[in-house]
Design a protein around this motif. Structure first.
Motif, mmCIF file in Angstrom:
data_model
loop_
_atom_site.group_PDB
_atom_site.id
_atom_site.type_symbol
_atom_site.label_atom_id
_atom_site.label_comp_id
_atom_site.label_asym_id
_atom_site.label_seq_id
_atom_site.Cartn_x
_atom_site.Cartn_y
_atom_site.Cartn_z
ATOM 1 N N ALA A 9 85.171 38.655 -20.350
ATOM 2 C CA ALA A 9 86.022 39.378 -20.915
ATOM 3 C C ALA A 9 86.082 40.978 -20.344
ATOM 4 N N ASP A 10 84.611 41.066 -20.244
ATOM 5 C CA ASP A 10 84.475 42.606 -19.598
ATOM 6 C C ASP A 10 85.252 42.648 -18.092
ATOM 7 N N ILE A 12 87.936 41.374 -17.264
ATOM 8 C CA ILE A 12 89.304 41.262 -17.439
ATOM 9 C C ILE A 12 89.605 42.640 -17.709
ATOM 10 N N ARG A 13 88.937 43.351 -18.764
ATOM 11 C CA ARG A 13 89.229 44.453 -19.126
ATOM 12 C C ARG A 13 89.262 45.634 -18.141
ATOM 13 N N THR A 14 87.938 45.444 -17.152
ATOM 14 C CA THR A 14 87.557 46.621 -16.467
ATOM 15 C C THR A 14 88.203 46.292 -14.963
ATOM 16 N N HIS A 198 91.745 53.211 -15.653
ATOM 17 C CA HIS A 198 92.844 52.241 -16.129
ATOM 18 C C HIS A 198 94.071 53.097 -16.664
ATOM 19 N N ARG A 201 97.757 49.333 -20.642
ATOM 20 C CA ARG A 201 98.968 48.270 -21.005
ATOM 21 C C ARG A 201 99.821 48.609 -21.987
#
Length: 215
Positions: A9-10, A12-14, A198, A201
């Protein structure tokens, strides 16, 4: 091997697309582990109709840089992975695939016989409609996605690359005469020499729907 630094999960987010890299090499054990994870990716009918060409030689990476219009990733990253789609893999002997499934206890003889017949019929229909290349490219891109997330988990950087000349990429990896193969994606891999924030989105309600598109 690099210590694990993030959960899936990290990762994917980072994960960010990195264009500039330090020259530090990727340890062989780390690269092997990433490739092993990439080939675990699902494929349509378990055809495994994709391969990965690992390019580390400076001359080979220079060829890929030219094929990508001079993008910096192949020039700087110590590894470039070329994901090759194999649209005609369904015509090949799959005895080894079935034998592995037998040994693992996943498939019995009745299932294998039915699976072989049905998958061949399915691919024959795709071929008739000109869609086998599309399916193989999808499978290759799924494998690339697995590798990208696994690399992020290990603290490595990647860039899934578009903007390349397929004929030139094929020539660079020794398949210039193979019209039966297609290039799905290039992925640079290495230690980042830059940090990218980032950009964000869109909110999920902008492009996530339930039951019907636009609902």
């Amino acid at each position: 091997m690099t210590n694990r630094t993030a959960s899936v999960a990290d990762a994917i987010r980072t994960r960010r697309t990195i264009r500039h890299y330090r020259p530090d090499p990727i340890p062989d054990a780390t690269l092997t582990a990433l490739l092993d994870l990439a080939v675990e990716a699902p494929t349509s009918w378990n055809l495994q109709d994709r391969s990965i060409v690992v390019v580390t030689d400076p001359a080979g990476r220079a060829e890929l840089a030219r094929a990508t219009g001079g993008q910096p990733q192949p020039q700087e990253a110590p590894v470039v992975l070329v994901f090759v789609a194999e649209p005609q893999a369904w015509r090949e002997d799959r005895a080894d695939v079935y034998e592995r499934a037998r040994r693992s206890g996943a498939w019995n003889e009745e299932f294998i016989a039915a699976f072989d017949a049905e998958s061949t019929a399915f691919q024959t229909d795709l071929d008739r409609r000109g869609l086998v290349r599309e399916y193989a490219v999808k499978d290759a891109v799924i494998a690339a996605s697995f590798l990208i997330l696994a690399a992020t988990e290990l603290g490595l950087a990647t860039s899934p690359m578009n903007g390349w000349n397929e004929a030139e990429v094929k020539q660079a990896i020794g398949i210039g005469d193979r019209d039966d193969l297609a290039i799905a994606l290039l992925v640079s891999l290495g230690h980042p020499a830059e940090s990218r924030p980032h950009p964000g989105r869109r909110a999920p309600e902008r492009n996530v729907f339930r039951e019907r598109y636009g609902a």
